[in-house]
Design a protein around this motif. Structure first.
Motif: not given
Lengths: 232, 496
Positions: A178, A194-196, A222-223, A226, A92, A198
């Motif tokens: 992310q 980060s939920h936004y 993942t992690g 995208y 990242i 998702r």
């Protein structure tokens, strides 16, 4: 392609890995320069224009992220990272520092070639004229008229969904972290929310994918983030 | 001066009285020859001076004796008629009364003043002693040193003996005191109140009350019963010792956690070095196997077959090494969960993509409700759980069998299950399946080391979830992962 072979710099301390990476790159029609150390790599990168750097993150004389930071100071060339699976955080950081894509060790030659092709192709496209209409699968996105159709029928997207889609199709085949997506679309104060992402990526998949549980275009790294994959 | 004082102080009360009387008699004898020369008023002064000196040096009661004796001697030796208690002039009665009153008052005041001075001095010395022991205790590096500091102190200040009984050690050093009772020490420890052991003479049990908790008991045994003032002193001593003991306790805790951290760092650096050393040759193997096709595109069929086999086995080995390292990391406790609110659908999708080819010809059925809530978990780890379960399902299912992934909300949990149409788990089902290197069927020719379920369970447990296995009524195994629902954060509605 015969006249202008893309220049690729491989910075990797393992001779064996360097060797087969060279073979794969040459099969893609690239001219390969090798470096075994970070300092050596930076020197080679400075000597002439390089189209792509294939960079191992764990080098004996320093962290690959230092290379990216330094390199990004004076070059826009593509950077592909090679890294072990356990080092999510490192990947990242490297992507946020300006790397374009990553491959997890161990990787196959097929994967490597596909990534390299995508990165080189994007550079060529960037050089050309940008088109206001973008198509993938049975989806057609008209960026100028802000119109999205699926098999001819209009799909309604909310403004945020449309912004997310625009940002993803602007970077085809590329990993977007992310943090980058959240900061760009929701603003810097949302980088930890980060939920936004998702929820909204879920919306896009519901509206634009055949099977949202097995997406073909809006892929999850993942992690990390995208990746938008236009082709099959 | 202190030396003289101390010899006087050592006299018994009776001796002091005799000394006081002697002083008066001496004054009378010395003054007697002068009675023709000096006025009687001056004689009175001499006796008053004697009372003052006695009060200063011997205290209150000798001063009272000197007052009375002085009046009597004055009457007998100096007031005419001499050598008789009789008084020629009644005026002298007034002289006697005034003299007695003055002597008594002077004596009393002087003695009081002296006592107060002595008390203040004693207090000052005690305070100084406490200050000194406090600074010594502050430098103590271990319990033995604390004992070495406290024992001589108690001997010097209270002429007694002491013992230190610490709760965490349970060893005493209490042998120094006769009749030490661990039972009593335990009671004092529990109640936090000091106690006197009447069986052993003058044995005082003091709780070591530190800010956090009672750390032990200090036992002080003195030859005499301690006066009230000294009780406060030993209490103060006990709290100083308590603080020192507590400080040592935390020093030890800090050292221990430092060692733990160093061990932890070592462990994770060994793991990451191992991970690097194992992955590098695997990467090379896979890369080289792939490169052969590049170098010689038209391989004979048999060679191509062997090459594919080589590639496949290497990938399997890579997966195995990945699982082993993951298990080592989980066991070492060096995994910190990166929990975020995640979409289960998304993780199912990425796992299916990762497993990819391994699913082969199996039919796949994914049944996820659209309205599944977001769950808080570490996506990378849960992805590994799903990959392991999917790979297992593919491994044990017949070639055309169906693999089913489904999810549902059940109370406070979301249950995700992966089921196949293979032979199922051997009955009776037992927890052994989750142990490392235990495989459903020991004699099976299906490759694998039996690490998969152990890792899955370690990961799911770390998330506060549950992993259960079952056999489906129509045959085939089913593994169910339950993850706690929690309270997903709000999503602000979009302003259109």
């Amino acid at each position: 392609m015969s006249e202008e072979r893309p220049q690729v710099l491989v910075v990797e301390d393992e001779v064996n890995i360097r060797q087969f990476v060279r073979l794969a790159l040459e099969a893609e029609g690239c001219a390969v320069i090798e470096a075994g150390r970070l300092a050596d790599g930076l020197r080679r990168a400075g000597e002439g224009p390089v189209d792509l750097v294939v960079l191992d993150l764990g080098l004996p004389d320093g962290d690959g992220i230092e290379f990216i930071r330094s390199y990004r100071g004076w070059s826009e060339g593509a950077v592909l990272i090679l890294s072990a699976r356990v080092e999510e955080r490192q990947k990242i950081d490297a992507l946020d520092a300006g790397a374009d894509d990553y491959l997890t060790k161990p990787f196959g030659v097929g994967e490597l070639r596909a990534r390299v092709r995508a990165l080189l192709r994007r550079r060529q496209r960037n050089a050309g004229e940008a088109s206001p209409v973008f198509c993938f699968g049975e989806i057609r996105v008209d960026l100028a008229r802000r119109l999205v159709t699926r098999g001819g029928a209009e799909v309604h997207l909310t403004p945020i969904e449309f912004r997310l889609l625009t940002m993803m199709i602007a970077h085809p085949g590329q990993v977007l972290t992310q943090r980058k997506l959240l900061a760009e679309i929701w603003g810097p104060s949302y980088v930890e929310s980060s939920h936004y992402l998702r929820v909204y990526v879920g919306h896009l998949r519901q509206k634009l994918e055949d099977d949202p549980a097995q997406p073909r275009h809006f892929l999850t790294e993942t992690g990390i983030g995208y990746r938008f994959q236009p082709g099959p | 001066m202190p030396r003289v004082k101390s010899t006087v102080e050592r006299l018994s009360p009776g001796q002091k009285m005799v000394l006081s009387a002697l002083a008066c008699v001496l004054v009378a004898i010395v003054a007697a020859p002068l009675r023709e020369v000096l006025d009687l008023a001056n004689m009175v002064m001499l006796f008053l001076l004697t009372v003052l000196v006695v009060a200063v040096s011997l205290g209150r009661n000798p001063a009272i004796l000197a007052s009375v004796l002085g009046v009597l001697l004055f009457d007998v030796f100096f007031v005419p008629p001499h050598f008789s208690l009789a008084v020629s002039n009644l005026q002298y009665l007034i002289t006697f009364a005034v003299m007695l009153a003055t002597a008594l008052i002077t004596g009393h005041l002087t003695a009081t003043l002296k006592e107060q001075a002595a008390e203040a001095e004693r207090r000052e010395r005690r305070t100084h002693a406490l200050y000194e022991i406090a600074s010594k205790l502050a430098g103590a590096l271990n319990e033995a040193q604390v004992r070495e500091i406290v024992a001589p102190f108690v001997t010097a200040e209270l002429s007694g003996r002491c013992a230190l009984w610490l709760a965490e050690r349970n060893h005493s050093g209490a042998g120094a005191v006769e009749g030490f009772s661990p039972v009593l020490a335990g009671q004092v420890m529990a109640s936090g109140l000091r106690r006197v052991d009447h069986a052993a003479r003058h044995a005082l049990y003091l709780p070591l009350k530190a800010p956090m908790r009672v750390r032990g008991v200090l036992l002080v045994q003195t030859p005499d019963r301690l006066p009230e003032a000294d009780l406060a002193f030993v209490e103060a001593l006990a709290s100083l010792v308590a603080i020192a003991v507590e400080r040592l306790h935390y020093v030890e805790v800090a050292q221990r956690s430092e060692v733990d951290m160093a061990t932890e760092r070592l462990r994770s650096s060994i793991l990451s070095a191992l991970s690097h050393d194992l992955r590098t040759p695997l990467t090379v193997l896979i890369g080289l196997a792939d490169s052969i096709s590049l170098a010689a595109p038209e391989l004979p069929a048999i060679a191509q077959e062997k090459l594919d086999e080589l590639r496949e086995q290497t990938r399997r080995l890579a997966g195995l090494v990945g699982n082993l390292l993951e298990m080592a990391r989980l066991n070492a406790g060096s995994v910190t969960l990166r929990q975020e609110w995640q979409s289960l659908e998304e993780v199912v999708g990425s796992s299916l993509k990762l497993v990819g080819d391994a699913l082969g010809r199996h039919r796949l059925r994914v049944e996820l409700p659209r309205d599944l809530p977001l769950l808080r978990f570490d996506a990378v780890l849960i992805e590994r759980v799903l990959c392991n379960l999917l790979e297992n399902a593919a491994k044990y299912s017949p070639a055309d069998g169906e693999i089913r992934v489904s999810a549902q909300v059940a109370g406070d949990f979301v249950e995700l299950s992966v089921s196949d149409q293979g032979p199922g788990f051997p009955e009776p089902l037992s927890g052994d399946l989750f142990d490392m290197f235990v495989r459903g069927n020991g004699e099976s020719t299906t490759p694998g080391a039996g690490l998969g379920l152990a890792i899955c369970r370690a990961i799911v447990d770390a998330h506060g979830g549950r992993l259960r296995v079952a056999n489906r009524p129509d045959g085939g195994a089913s593994v169910q992962v339950s993850l706690p629902r929690g309270e997903p954060p709000l999503i602000e509605p979009e302003v259109a």
